[in-house]
Design a protein around this motif. Structure first.
Motif, PDB file in Angstrom:
ATOM      1  N   PRO A 100      33.960  44.662  49.272  1.00  0.00           N
ATOM      2  CA  PRO A 100      32.961  45.722  49.108  1.00  0.00           C
ATOM      3  C   PRO A 100      32.963  46.376  47.732  1.00  0.00           C
ATOM      4  N   ASP A 101      34.094  46.366  47.056  1.00  0.00           N
ATOM      5  CA  ASP A 101      34.161  46.957  45.711  1.00  0.00           C
ATOM      6  C   ASP A 101      33.663  45.994  44.632  1.00  0.00           C
ATOM      7  N   GLY A 102      33.287  44.788  45.037  1.00  0.00           N
ATOM      8  CA  GLY A 102      32.812  43.817  44.075  1.00  0.00           C
ATOM      9  C   GLY A 102      33.949  43.156  43.313  1.00  0.00           C
ATOM     10  N   GLU A 103      33.615  42.601  42.164  1.00  0.00           N
ATOM     11  CA  GLU A 103      34.584  41.861  41.351  1.00  0.00           C
ATOM     12  C   GLU A 103      34.787  42.603  40.020  1.00  0.00           C
ATOM     13  N   ASP A 104      35.917  43.258  39.926  1.00  0.00           N
ATOM     14  CA  ASP A 104      36.169  44.128  38.771  1.00  0.00           C
ATOM     15  C   ASP A 104      37.261  43.623  37.838  1.00  0.00           C
ATOM     16  N   CYS A 105      37.870  42.494  38.149  1.00  0.00           N
ATOM     17  CA  CYS A 105      38.927  41.945  37.296  1.00  0.00           C
ATOM     18  C   CYS A 105      38.539  40.527  36.857  1.00  0.00           C
ATOM     19  N   VAL A 106      39.213  40.039  35.829  1.00  0.00           N
ATOM     20  CA  VAL A 106      38.788  38.767  35.228  1.00  0.00           C
ATOM     21  C   VAL A 106      39.919  37.744  35.275  1.00  0.00           C
ATOM     22  N   ARG A 107      39.536  36.553  35.651  1.00  0.00           N
ATOM     23  CA  ARG A 107      40.478  35.427  35.627  1.00  0.00           C
ATOM     24  C   ARG A 107      39.841  34.300  34.823  1.00  0.00           C
ATOM     25  N   MET A 108      40.639  33.335  34.430  1.00  0.00           N
ATOM     26  CA  MET A 108      40.141  32.181  33.685  1.00  0.00           C
ATOM     27  C   MET A 108      40.753  30.914  34.254  1.00  0.00           C
ATOM     28  N   GLY A 109      40.097  29.789  33.977  1.00  0.00           N
ATOM     29  CA  GLY A 109      40.629  28.514  34.439  1.00  0.00           C
ATOM     30  C   GLY A 109      39.817  27.898  35.545  1.00  0.00           C
ATOM     31  N   LYS A 145      39.661  23.939  37.450  1.00  0.00           N
ATOM     32  CA  LYS A 145      40.111  22.554  37.497  1.00  0.00           C
ATOM     33  C   LYS A 145      38.937  21.631  37.188  1.00  0.00           C
ATOM     34  N   ASN A 146      39.161  20.694  36.253  1.00  0.00           N
ATOM     35  CA  ASN A 146      38.121  19.746  35.827  1.00  0.00           C
ATOM     36  C   ASN A 146      36.887  20.439  35.256  1.00  0.00           C
ATOM     37  N   PHE A 147      37.123  21.544  34.544  1.00  0.00           N
ATOM     38  CA  PHE A 147      36.020  22.297  33.948  1.00  0.00           C
ATOM     39  C   PHE A 147      35.313  21.443  32.893  1.00  0.00           C
ATOM     40  N   LYS A 148      33.973  21.359  32.971  1.00  0.00           N
ATOM     41  CA  LYS A 148      33.218  20.503  32.055  1.00  0.00           C
ATOM     42  C   LYS A 148      32.202  21.280  31.219  1.00  0.00           C
ATOM     43  N   GLY A 149      32.258  22.599  31.294  1.00  0.00           N
ATOM     44  CA  GLY A 149      31.317  23.412  30.530  1.00  0.00           C
ATOM     45  C   GLY A 149      31.775  23.615  29.095  1.00  0.00           C
ATOM     46  N   ASN A 150      31.232  24.635  28.461  1.00  0.00           N
ATOM     47  CA  ASN A 150      31.620  25.005  27.099  1.00  0.00           C
ATOM     48  C   ASN A 150      33.130  25.187  27.024  1.00  0.00           C
ATOM     49  N   SER A 151      33.766  24.513  26.082  1.00  0.00           N
ATOM     50  CA  SER A 151      35.231  24.562  25.991  1.00  0.00           C
ATOM     51  C   SER A 151      35.745  25.951  25.660  1.00  0.00           C
ATOM     52  N   ALA A 152      34.863  26.836  25.154  1.00  0.00           N
ATOM     53  CA  ALA A 152      35.274  28.205  24.848  1.00  0.00           C
ATOM     54  C   ALA A 152      34.956  29.154  25.998  1.00  0.00           C
ATOM     55  N   ALA A 153      34.344  28.630  27.071  1.00  0.00           N
ATOM     56  CA  ALA A 153      34.045  29.484  28.220  1.00  0.00           C
ATOM     57  C   ALA A 153      35.237  29.472  29.177  1.00  0.00           C
ATOM     58  N   GLY A 154      35.064  30.083  30.304  1.00  0.00           N
ATOM     59  CA  GLY A 154      36.144  30.017  31.289  1.00  0.00           C
ATOM     60  C   GLY A 154      36.412  31.311  32.019  1.00  0.00           C
ATOM     61  N   TRP A 155      35.764  32.449  31.632  1.00  0.00           N
ATOM     62  CA  TRP A 155      35.997  33.705  32.327  1.00  0.00           C
ATOM     63  C   TRP A 155      35.096  33.827  33.548  1.00  0.00           C
ATOM     64  N   CYS A 156      35.662  34.363  34.600  1.00  0.00           N
ATOM     65  CA  CYS A 156      34.899  34.714  35.792  1.00  0.00           C
ATOM     66  C   CYS A 156      35.430  36.050  36.314  1.00  0.00           C
ATOM     67  N   ASP A 157      34.521  36.920  36.765  1.00  0.00           N
ATOM     68  CA  ASP A 157      35.018  38.131  37.414  1.00  0.00           C
ATOM     69  C   ASP A 157      35.408  37.776  38.845  1.00  0.00           C
ATOM     70  N   ALA A 158      36.384  38.499  39.372  1.00  0.00           N
ATOM     71  CA  ALA A 158      36.895  38.229  40.719  1.00  0.00           C
ATOM     72  C   ALA A 158      37.387  39.541  41.319  1.00  0.00           C
ATOM     73  N   ALA A 159      37.443  39.591  42.625  1.00  0.00           N
ATOM     74  CA  ALA A 159      37.961  40.781  43.304  1.00  0.00           C
ATOM     75  C   ALA A 159      39.431  40.973  42.936  1.00  0.00           C
ATOM     76  N   CYS A 160      39.770  42.185  42.514  1.00  0.00           N
ATOM     77  CA  CYS A 160      41.120  42.448  41.990  1.00  0.00           C
ATOM     78  C   CYS A 160      42.217  42.230  43.018  1.00  0.00           C
ATOM     79  N   GLU A 161      41.861  42.299  44.314  1.00  0.00           N
ATOM     80  CA  GLU A 161      42.883  42.112  45.344  1.00  0.00           C
ATOM     81  C   GLU A 161      43.192  40.649  45.632  1.00  0.00           C
ATOM     82  N   ARG A 162      42.410  39.745  45.088  1.00  0.00           N
ATOM     83  CA  ARG A 162      42.709  38.328  45.267  1.00  0.00           C
ATOM     84  C   ARG A 162      43.978  37.962  44.499  1.00  0.00           C
ATOM     85  N   GLU A 163      44.617  36.895  44.917  1.00  0.00           N
ATOM     86  CA  GLU A 163      45.882  36.499  44.296  1.00  0.00           C
ATOM     87  C   GLU A 163      45.707  35.214  43.506  1.00  0.00           C
ATOM     88  N   PHE A 164      46.017  35.310  42.219  1.00  0.00           N
ATOM     89  CA  PHE A 164      45.987  34.160  41.318  1.00  0.00           C
ATOM     90  C   PHE A 164      47.280  34.156  40.504  1.00  0.00           C
TER      91      PHE A 164
END
Length: 218
Positions: free
Chosen positions: A178-187, A189-208
């Motif tokens: 419900p609070d949305g995605e306020d924290c940022v993770r990167m990475g 697997k098999n990412f094929k986009g811009n090599s300088a990209a990679g950030w995604c917002d995610a819910a801070c309570e998730r575990e990475f």
């Protein structure tokens, strides 16, 4: 004539002078010992002080070396003039930052494209599963849409490395976050986009996993 029952006056005077002489000799002897001891101290000090300094330097060097070995034992790696540790355990964003602080560091702050590409290249080889994503030190928990690093510096809008369509502040299926995605993770697997990209917002309570950063490996 009455015979004397004790030593004669002359004998007593001679004995008195002898006692005085003995006391003077003992006093002179003590003075000589003190003077000799002081002389020895003066001779020893010039040798002793440099030796103590060398000992102090040696102890300090061993302590510093010990600190370096402690951090290296925790998995610290030197890359591009900075030091990083790439965790192997999963924590939420807050716990990840606390773990970095415990190791006298902070979640990674990415300053430019060169550092972004460097980290993307490193974690690509460390991702064994598709969920092997890594928290970095960016969030908008204080004000929605205003992204700040863990040192409270604002995100430079000219130096962002978001994946396509990110950030999207997704609330999850059936409003799981419900609070949305306020924290940022990167990475990815098999990412094929811009090599300088990679950030995604995610819910801070998730575990990475997470990336800690320090200026030096010591």
């Amino acid at each position: 004539m009455q015979q004397s029952s004790g030593p004669s006056r002359l004998t007593r005077m001679h004995q008195h002078r002898t006692d005085d002489q003995d006391e003077e000799q003992q006093t002179a002897g003590k003075f000589c010992c003190i003077h000799s001891a002081r002389s020895k101290v003066k001779l020893i000090l010039p040798v002793l002080i440099p030796g103590l300094l060398l000992l102090t330097v040696g102890i300090t060097a061993r302590v510093v070396a010990g600190c370096k070995s402690i951090k290296r034992n925790h998995g610290w790696e030197s890359h591009g003039g900075q030091c990083y540790v790439f965790s192997t355990k999963y924590l939420n964003w807050t716990q990840s930052q606390e773990e970095c602080v415990r190791m006298k560091s902070h979640l990674a702050i990415i300053n430019d494209e060169e550092e972004q590409k460097l980290l993307m290249g490193i974690i690509k080889g460390k991702m064994k599963e598709k969920d092997d994503k890594f928290w970095i030190g960016l969030n908008d928990r204080q004000t929605e849409g205003v992204w700040r690093w863990v040192d409270n510096t604002p995100l430079n809008t000219n130096k962002t490395f978001w994946n396509y369509g990110q950030p999207d502040d997704w609330k999850g299926r059936k409003n799981k976050y419900p609070d949305g995605e306020d924290c940022v993770r990167m990475g990815e697997k098999n990412f094929k986009g811009n090599s300088a990209a990679g950030w995604c917002d995610a819910a801070c309570e998730r575990e990475f996993k997470f990336i800690c950063e320090a200026k030096v490996c010591s």
